[in-house]
Design a protein around this motif. Structure first.
Motif, PDB file in Angstrom:
ATOM      1  N   ARG A 256       2.451   6.729 -16.086  1.00 44.92           N
ATOM      2  CA  ARG A 256       1.454   6.849 -15.034  1.00 44.92           C
ATOM      3  C   ARG A 256       0.106   6.318 -15.505  1.00 44.92           C
ATOM      4  NH1 ARG A 256       2.372  10.563 -11.143  1.00 44.92           N
ATOM      5  NH2 ARG A 256       0.630   9.520 -10.153  1.00 44.92           N
ATOM      6  N   GLY A 257      -0.565   5.564 -14.636  1.00 44.49           N
ATOM      7  CA  GLY A 257      -1.896   5.072 -14.971  1.00 44.49           C
ATOM      8  C   GLY A 257      -2.927   6.171 -14.808  1.00 44.49           C
ATOM      9  N   LYS A 258      -4.137   5.909 -15.240  1.00 45.71           N
ATOM     10  CA  LYS A 258      -5.199   6.895 -15.111  1.00 45.71           C
ATOM     11  C   LYS A 258      -5.756   6.954 -13.700  1.00 45.71           C
ATOM     12  CE  LYS A 258      -6.644   6.677 -19.942  1.00 45.71           C
ATOM     13  NZ  LYS A 258      -7.772   6.429 -20.878  1.00 45.71           N
ATOM     14  N   GLY A 259      -5.395   5.979 -12.887  1.00 44.34           N
ATOM     15  CA  GLY A 259      -5.845   6.017 -11.500  1.00 44.34           C
ATOM     16  C   GLY A 259      -7.196   5.369 -11.302  1.00 44.34           C
ATOM     17  N   ARG A 260      -7.604   5.263 -10.057  1.00 46.12           N
ATOM     18  CA  ARG A 260      -8.889   4.659  -9.737  1.00 46.12           C
ATOM     19  C   ARG A 260      -9.825   5.721  -9.195  1.00 46.12           C
ATOM     20  NH1 ARG A 260      -8.703   4.428  -4.249  1.00 46.12           N
ATOM     21  NH2 ARG A 260      -6.680   4.170  -3.258  1.00 46.12           N
TER      22      ARG A 260
ATOM     23  N   CYS B 123       2.765   5.946  -6.004  1.00 44.27           N
ATOM     24  CA  CYS B 123       2.575   4.655  -6.661  1.00 44.27           C
ATOM     25  C   CYS B 123       2.824   4.785  -8.167  1.00 44.27           C
ATOM     26  CB  CYS B 123       1.156   4.150  -6.419  1.00 44.27           C
ATOM     27  SG  CYS B 123       0.786   2.578  -7.222  1.00 44.27           S
TER      28      CYS B 123
ATOM     29  N   ASP C  29      -2.028  12.218  -3.905  1.00 41.72           N
ATOM     30  CA  ASP C  29      -1.084  11.514  -4.751  1.00 41.72           C
ATOM     31  C   ASP C  29       0.308  12.147  -4.698  1.00 41.72           C
ATOM     32  OD1 ASP C  29      -0.498   9.518  -6.776  1.00 41.72           O
ATOM     33  OD2 ASP C  29      -0.399  11.176  -8.199  1.00 41.72           O
TER      34      ASP C  29
ATOM     35  N   LYS D 208       1.916   2.799 -10.533  1.00 43.67           N
ATOM     36  CA  LYS D 208       0.893   2.154 -11.353  1.00 43.67           C
ATOM     37  C   LYS D 208      -0.393   2.951 -11.456  1.00 43.67           C
ATOM     38  CE  LYS D 208       2.589  -2.477 -10.217  1.00 43.67           C
ATOM     39  NZ  LYS D 208       2.255  -3.795  -9.624  1.00 43.67           N
ATOM     40  N   GLU D 209      -0.634   3.859 -10.506  1.00 42.84           N
ATOM     41  CA  GLU D 209      -1.900   4.579 -10.536  1.00 42.84           C
ATOM     42  C   GLU D 209      -1.778   5.903  -9.807  1.00 42.84           C
ATOM     43  OE1 GLU D 209      -4.655   2.015  -8.591  1.00 42.84           O
ATOM     44  OE2 GLU D 209      -3.734   2.218  -6.633  1.00 42.84           O
ATOM     45  N   VAL D 210      -2.570   6.853 -10.255  1.00 46.86           N
ATOM     46  CA  VAL D 210      -2.729   8.110  -9.529  1.00 46.86           C
ATOM     47  C   VAL D 210      -3.743   7.849  -8.441  1.00 46.86           C
ATOM     48  CG1 VAL D 210      -3.448  10.511  -9.673  1.00 46.86           C
ATOM     49  CG2 VAL D 210      -2.236   9.443 -11.591  1.00 46.86           C
ATOM     50  N   ARG D 211      -3.375   8.129  -7.216  1.00 50.14           N
ATOM     51  CA  ARG D 211      -4.284   7.763  -6.135  1.00 50.14           C
ATOM     52  C   ARG D 211      -4.229   8.783  -5.005  1.00 50.14           C
ATOM     53  NH1 ARG D 211      -0.897   2.703  -3.365  1.00 50.14           N
ATOM     54  NH2 ARG D 211       0.833   3.972  -2.634  1.00 50.14           N
TER      55      ARG D 211
ATOM     56  N   TRP E 295       0.864  -1.193   0.000  1.00 47.05           N
ATOM     57  CA  TRP E 295       0.000   0.000   0.000  1.00 47.05           C
ATOM     58  C   TRP E 295       0.893   1.232   0.000  1.00 47.05           C
ATOM     59  CZ3 TRP E 295      -2.861   2.757   4.443  1.00 47.05           C
ATOM     60  CH2 TRP E 295      -3.822   3.636   3.931  1.00 47.05           C
TER      61      TRP E 295
END
Length: 608
Positions: free
Chosen positions: A484-488, A235, A342, A237-240, A209
């Motif tokens: 960078r991912g688009k996030g959740r 992270c 983030d 893998k994702e914007v969080r 995490w």
């Protein structure tokens, strides 16, 4: 004759580079007498003066050798040391000062030096009769293990409970510190040694995490440990944006009775703990220190039942008032949790002493001693981002030459203002990027601190430096070119998301937009304090400017709506090269220089 003349010139040149004694002064500004207090300070030199940090020594004003440690901090292109990090321990009377000199010669050794033995990822620190272990070999990281005083165990590891945090957006799921992925020394020597470890917070199945980075510091002949903990949300893998229910550090204390404190320190018997928030938008006035069920419990993110949320504010003092007209510390909320957006960090400092302490010790640690040279010395060395600068006396003399009146009265008024006095605990929680002074506050405050001797300016500037390097810019714990991912989707719980994250004096709105970009002052504080967290933050600041490497000199413009964004980022890139002197930093700096020189928007001389 020519050979003799040339030889004479060489002798004169060599003698001109000889190190002159550098005067340093430590000053207490909070009315607390200091005894053998650890001091860490950068000392600057002119080019060519110092080739080897081992050739430096420290004496007091009577000329007596003072045990000290000098380590290279910044080297110039010729290999000479521009900045060395000095560590020693100083006595200082309440509201008084201590005077020292840096000289040529070998440093005196401490009677009880810091020693570290490493075997299989297990680090054993000894400082005389005091010993503790940092174990980086296990799947679960315990922070500290086997703390002993005179051979007697006084504290130990707490297993999976040693470092924990909970995800409020996932049913308060519990995570603990996993095995460190990196362990290295920030600084290592007989006076002070700092070990840095970083790794992930993981659940029972090993899923990651948040991240942690801790620095554990030991001091010669001392039963004092400094722990710096960074809670990292970065992270690849994702914007969080995450919501932390709580986060704690724990240490087993088998012989300790239950105790608690709502203050920023806890004192009982031989145990003393001091807490300070170094960076982050969490309330700097909220502390959770206790001994419970034979464990020392330190609240990185304190747990509470809800009904209040930490209120964002400028600086340390919150000026909002509650319904009764009193200054309000908290904002009405509903869930009792904390947002961490983030690529942001929350940084806390804990001092653990196993020889006791009181409120005076807490005040002293909240306003640490720094050994500073006269303002003229920093100006002559041109070792800070603003280069040469005029002192307060220079300014007064200029006004007198111009015929201005009341110069002495104005100078006296300046030296009595609130920023001359120490501002212990000063904190910058957040700041609207488009609603501030258009200046690098860290750099401006430092310049005023050196010109006036005002500790309040120094404290405020240091707080701004931490803000710029931890919150103002995106902290990336992964390579700059990572996709960078688009996030959740955010799982918004209650209205506190809008209050804290989305609007108004919020965390996101306090981040740089590019045209409001500062960082040089933070890098100056790095060389003055040796604080590695500022250096790592400076790396992320400079990575933000890497986008200019994709532009073509002569074809790409550095700005349409003004050039302040490029200019401020260019200043940061220059200062980063100056404090690192790496080929990559130089290449990036030169690229930005060529963009500016060859900007196609500039008029040619023939068109003037």
């Amino acid at each position: 004759m020519l050979r003799i003349w040339l030889a004479s010139l060489c002798v004169l040149a060599a003698s001109s580079l000889a190190l002159a004694d550098v005067p340093l002064t430590v000053t207490d500004g909070v009315g607390v007498a200091r005894k053998a207090e650890p001091v860490s300070t950068g000392v600057c030199f002119k080019a060519g003066q110092v080739k080897d940090a081992a050739s430096l020594s420290l004496v007091d004003k009577s000329g007596r050798p003072v045990p000290a440690q000098f380590l290279p901090l910044v080297r110039l292109e010729d290999g000479s040391i521009q900045w060395a990090l000095l560590d020693f321990q100083a006595d200082c009377p309440a509201n008084g000062s201590g005077e020292f000199l840096v000289k040529d010669g070998k440093s005196a050794a401490p009677a009880q030096p810091v020693k570290v033995a490493e075997a299989g990822g297990i680090y054993t620190f000894t400082t005389g009769e005091f010993e503790f272990v940092v174990d980086a070999s296990k799947p679960t990281f315990e922070l500290l293990s086997n703390v002993k005083v005179a051979g007697k165990a006084v504290a130990g590891g707490a297993g999976a409970e040693a470092m924990t945090c909970r995800d409020a957006l996932d049913g308060n799921k519990l995570y603990h510190a996993g095995k460190p992925t990196k362990a290295e020394f920030d600084w290592q020597g007989p006076m002070r040694t700092t070990l840095m470890l970083e790794g992930p917070y993981v659940d029972d199945a090993g899923a990651e995490w948040l991240g942690y980075r801790v620095r554990v510091t030991a001091f010669a002949g001392s039963k004092l440990i400094r722990v710096e903990h960074e809670l990292r949300n970065s992270c690849p893998k994702e914007v969080r944006t995450v919501k932390v229910k709580d986060a704690y550090l724990r240490l087993a204390m088998p012989g300790a009775a239950d105790a608690s404190s709502a203050k920023d320190f806890l004192a009982g018997g031989e145990l003393f703990v001091k807490h300070r928030l170094l960076s982050g938008y969490f309330s700097p006035g909220l502390h959770d220190l206790a001994v419970k069920d034979k464990k020392l419990v330190l609240g990185v993110v304190p747990s509470y039942d809800g009904g209040y949320e930490p209120r964002l504010h400028k600086g340390y003092n919150n000026q909002d008032k509650d319904k009764a007209g009193k200054l309000a510390d908290y904002n009405p909320g509903d869930t009792g949790s904390w947002w961490l957006v983030d690529c942001a960090y929350k940084v806390d400092e804990y001092w653990l002493a196993f020889d006791g302490g009181d409120e005076n010790r807490a005040k002293g640690l909240d306003s640490r001693l720094y050994a500073l040279a006269p303002a003229t010395y920093y100006s002559d060395c041109e070792a800070l981002g603003f280069g040469r600068f005029g002192t307060l006396d220079d300014e007064a003399a200029t006004y007198a030459a111009w015929g201005w009146k009341n110069g002495d009265a104005k100078k006296a008024a300046l030296l009595k203002n609130e920023w001359i006095k120490a501002r212990p605990g000063y904190h910058v929680a957040s700041d609207l990027a488009h609603d501030e002074t258009e200046t690098d506050d860290a750099e401006g405050c430092l310049l005023m601190a050196l010109r006036t001797g005002g500790r309040g300016y120094f404290d405020a500037g240091h707080a701004w430096a931490r803000y710029y390097t931890n919150n103002f810019v995106w902290r990336t714990d992964y390579p700059a070119d990572t996709a960078r991912g688009k996030g959740r989707a955010l799982k918004v719980v209650g209205k506190d998301f809008d209050d804290i994250v989305a609007y108004g004096m919020s965390y996101n709105n306090g981040r740089t937009c590019g045209c409001h970009f500062y960082g040089g002052g933070a890098m100056d504080y790095y060389v003055l304090t040796g604080d590695k967290s500022l250096l790592l933050g400076a790396i992320d600041l400079t990575e933000y400017t890497d986008k200019w490497d994709k532009n073509m000199p002569g074809k790409s413009s550095v700005g349409g709506y003004g050039t302040r964004g490029f200019g401020r980022q260019f200043l940061a890139a220059i200062r980063f090269y100056e404090i690192t002197r790496t080929p990559a930093a130089k290449k990036h700096m030169d690229q930005m220089a060529q963009l500016a020189i060859k900007d196609p928007c500039y008029l040619k001389e023939d068109d003037w």
